[in-house]
Design an enzyme around this catalytic site. Structure first.
Site, PDB file in Angstrom:
ATOM      1  N   HIS A 139      77.101 -17.836  66.499  1.00 17.65           N
ATOM      2  CA  HIS A 139      75.730 -17.398  66.264  1.00 17.65           C
ATOM      3  C   HIS A 139      75.128 -16.664  67.478  1.00 17.65           C
ATOM      4  CE1 HIS A 139      74.149 -20.956  68.317  1.00 17.65           C
ATOM      5  NE2 HIS A 139      74.532 -21.777  67.375  1.00 17.65           N
ATOM      6  N   HIS A 164      71.025 -32.820  61.475  1.00 20.64           N
ATOM      7  CA  HIS A 164      70.653 -31.454  61.856  1.00 20.64           C
ATOM      8  C   HIS A 164      71.160 -30.499  60.783  1.00 20.64           C
ATOM      9  CE1 HIS A 164      70.012 -27.884  64.106  1.00 20.64           C
ATOM     10  NE2 HIS A 164      71.112 -27.862  64.812  1.00 20.64           N
ATOM     11  N   GLU A 204      71.554 -27.217  60.721  1.00 21.95           N
ATOM     12  CA  GLU A 204      72.228 -25.949  61.025  1.00 21.95           C
ATOM     13  C   GLU A 204      73.618 -25.946  60.374  1.00 21.95           C
ATOM     14  OE1 GLU A 204      72.020 -24.722  65.143  1.00 21.95           O
ATOM     15  OE2 GLU A 204      72.394 -22.634  64.550  1.00 21.95           O
ATOM     16  N   ASP A 250      76.619 -25.236  61.012  1.00 17.94           N
ATOM     17  CA  ASP A 250      77.873 -25.771  61.565  1.00 17.94           C
ATOM     18  C   ASP A 250      78.022 -27.259  61.246  1.00 17.94           C
ATOM     19  OD1 ASP A 250      75.643 -25.735  63.304  1.00 17.94           O
ATOM     20  OD2 ASP A 250      76.870 -26.185  65.053  1.00 17.94           O
ATOM     21  N   HIS A 263      67.497 -29.019  68.920  1.00 16.58           N
ATOM     22  CA  HIS A 263      66.882 -27.746  69.248  1.00 16.58           C
ATOM     23  C   HIS A 263      66.274 -27.049  68.033  1.00 16.58           C
ATOM     24  CE1 HIS A 263      70.282 -24.903  67.927  1.00 16.58           C
ATOM     25  NE2 HIS A 263      70.654 -26.094  67.553  1.00 16.58           N
ATOM     26  N   ASP A 296      73.391 -32.196  68.199  1.00 15.11           N
ATOM     27  CA  ASP A 296      73.783 -31.210  69.206  1.00 15.11           C
ATOM     28  C   ASP A 296      73.614 -31.719  70.650  1.00 15.11           C
ATOM     29  OD1 ASP A 296      74.648 -29.168  67.566  1.00 15.11           O
ATOM     30  OD2 ASP A 296      72.729 -28.128  67.510  1.00 15.11           O
ATOM     31  N   TYR A 332      76.527 -24.898  77.536  1.00 14.57           N
ATOM     32  CA  TYR A 332      75.864 -25.287  76.292  1.00 14.57           C
ATOM     33  C   TYR A 332      74.354 -25.445  76.518  1.00 14.57           C
ATOM     34  CZ  TYR A 332      75.425 -27.940  71.910  1.00 14.57           C
ATOM     35  OH  TYR A 332      75.076 -28.371  70.655  1.00 14.57           O
ATOM     36  N   HIS A 375      79.432 -31.838  68.947  1.00 19.02           N
ATOM     37  CA  HIS A 375      80.394 -30.842  69.466  1.00 19.02           C
ATOM     38  C   HIS A 375      81.109 -31.412  70.683  1.00 19.02           C
ATOM     39  CE1 HIS A 375      78.833 -27.522  67.029  1.00 19.02           C
ATOM     40  NE2 HIS A 375      77.603 -27.833  67.409  1.00 19.02           N
TER      41      HIS A 375
HETATM   42 FE1  FEO Z   1      72.359 -26.536  66.189  1.00 20.97          FE
HETATM   43 FE2  FEO Z   1      75.626 -27.419  66.372  1.00 20.97          FE
HETATM   44  O1  FEO Z   1      74.081 -26.723  65.560  1.00 20.97           O
END
Ligand code: FEO
Length: 401
Positions: free
Chosen positions: A28, A82, A84, A86, A148, A167, A195, A226
């Site tokens: 992204h 979250h 998002e 991913d 975030h 995250d 990160y 992650h």
């Molecule tokens: Fe904010 Fe790993 O997505």
């Protein structure tokens, strides 16, 4: 069950069931160096729970790892910390396969999941601080708004001391190792900084509050979304987050430049020499050799940014426009800076415009005008660059006292 992909138990009855994206380099708009992982976790209890998911193309890997522990249909609840993609890309297929009683998310999470996937049932919002019983364990939901995304929350399992931190404390690091203590500290620190600088930096003001909230919990494991699961260096990573959030000025300067016929490159090297003379440590980063994400990472513990650009068609080099736009969004604090560069027939405009952009970002300027050079730098111009370096180092010394 024999499956192509296996789950890994991270503590009693909690399994990593995520996926490893070994060769991803563009994520992204953010350049990463070592791939990433999408961590999903399975809790086996009276009610079986899946915490977060993976990007859509990795769903079969997720399902296979779950199947190595239990049949996916036996999962009762999904928690989406979250929204998002991913972590939620596999949600529609996962709902189809599992038919869970509920998918739990924050109120903003429910809103975001609806908007992404046009689904309604079985989404259900959980309140900040609320708990549910899943049998032997409880799950406690804690909102972490804007860390975030507006929907962000974390889930805590008090009896096991496991915090599913989404995250937060993540690293884009694809490895066969699943735990922090199996990896070299230097790699963990660099990738955690990378990160933080590129994802969490704009929200740094919220980090002390997060650290305070976490200090009230007895956490033994950060199961992040992650990279490796943290089971050994929890205090270390929280302390790094506090340091990065504070962004205290240091004696480090980053010079970022692009060059057309080497004039700006030569100026940047004279500037670096002046900074060294003033006892600053210097990183000289050409935009031909470095990504904006690597530059943001170097700026995380820097006190100064010096930006150099040639002039093309009366404007700054487009690559410099890109880095300035990116920096503005990341909202660096406490930096000082200046600009330098060359021109042919539009005197000083490029340097002036870069300085204006730095001022817009509340970056304090070191000199009156920066250094502008007509075509090719003379020794006199290079001396001005050197002096700008010395002046920057002097100002850094004052700021970092
Ligand atoms: Fe904010 Fe790993 O997505």
């Amino acid at each position: 069950m024999t499956t192509p992909f296996k789950a890994i138990e991270i503590t009693d009855d909690i399994y990593w069931v995520g996926a490893i994206d070994w060769n991803l380099r563009r994520f992204h708009g953010y350049d990463i160096n070592r791939g990433t992982t999408y961590n999903a976790f399975l809790i086996k209890d009276k009610k079986n729970v899946l915490i977060d998911m993976v990007r859509a193309p990795f769903k079969d890997e997720l399902f296979s790892r779950i199947r190595s522990v239990i049949e996916p249909e036996k999962i009762d609840l999904i928690v989406s910390n979250h929204a998002e993609m991913d972590h939620s890309g596999a949600l529609p297929d996962t709902i189809d396969l599992i038919q869970p009683e509920k998918v739990l998310a924050s109120a903003k999470g429910v809103e975001a999941l609806k908007a992404h996937y046009n689904i309604d049932q079985p989404l259900e919002a959980v309140k900040d601080g609320s708990e549910i019983d899943i049998g032997r364990s409880k799950l406690k939901f804690i909102e972490t708004k804007m860390l975030h995304w507006p929907d962000s929350m974390v889930t805590f399992v008090p009896d096991k001391g496991v915090l599913f931190s989404q995250d937060a404390f993540g690293l884009h690091l694809a490895t066969s190792e699943r735990f922090d203590d199996e990896l070299p500290e230097s790699i963990l620190e660099y990738e955690a900084a990378h990160y933080y600088a590129n994802i969490l930096l704009p929200y740094s003001k919220l980090i002390p509050k997060l650290a305070e909230k976490l200090s009230e919990l007895d956490i033994k494991i950060f199961a992040t979304d992650h990279g490796p699961v943290w089971r050994s260096r929890l205090e270390w990573i929280v302390d790094l987050y506090k340091k990065w959030a504070a962004q205290k000025p240091t004696m480090k300067a980053v010079i970022v430049y692009d060059t057309m016929w080497e004039s700006t490159a030569l100026m940047s090297r004279a500037l670096a020499d002046g900074l060294r003379e003033g006892s600053a440590s210097v990183k000289l980063m050409s935009l031909a050799a470095h990504t904006r994400s690597d530059i943001a990472t170097e700026l995380l513990d820097a006190g100064a940014i010096l930006i150099g650009s040639p002039t093309i068609n009366g404007e700054m080099y487009p690559t410099l426009g890109e880095i300035l736009t990116y920096m503005k969004g990341l909202k660096f604090q406490h930096l000082i800076g200046d600009a330098f560069g060359s021109y042919g027939w539009v005197p000083n405009k490029t340097v002036r415009e870069i300085r204006d952009k730095l001022s817009e970002m509340k970056i304090e300027l070191v000199s009156e005008n920066g250094v502008s050079c007509h075509y090719v730098p003379t020794d006199d111009i290079l001396m001005h660059c050197r002096e700008l370096g010395i002046a920057t180092a002097k100002m850094l010394k004052e700021k970092s006292k």
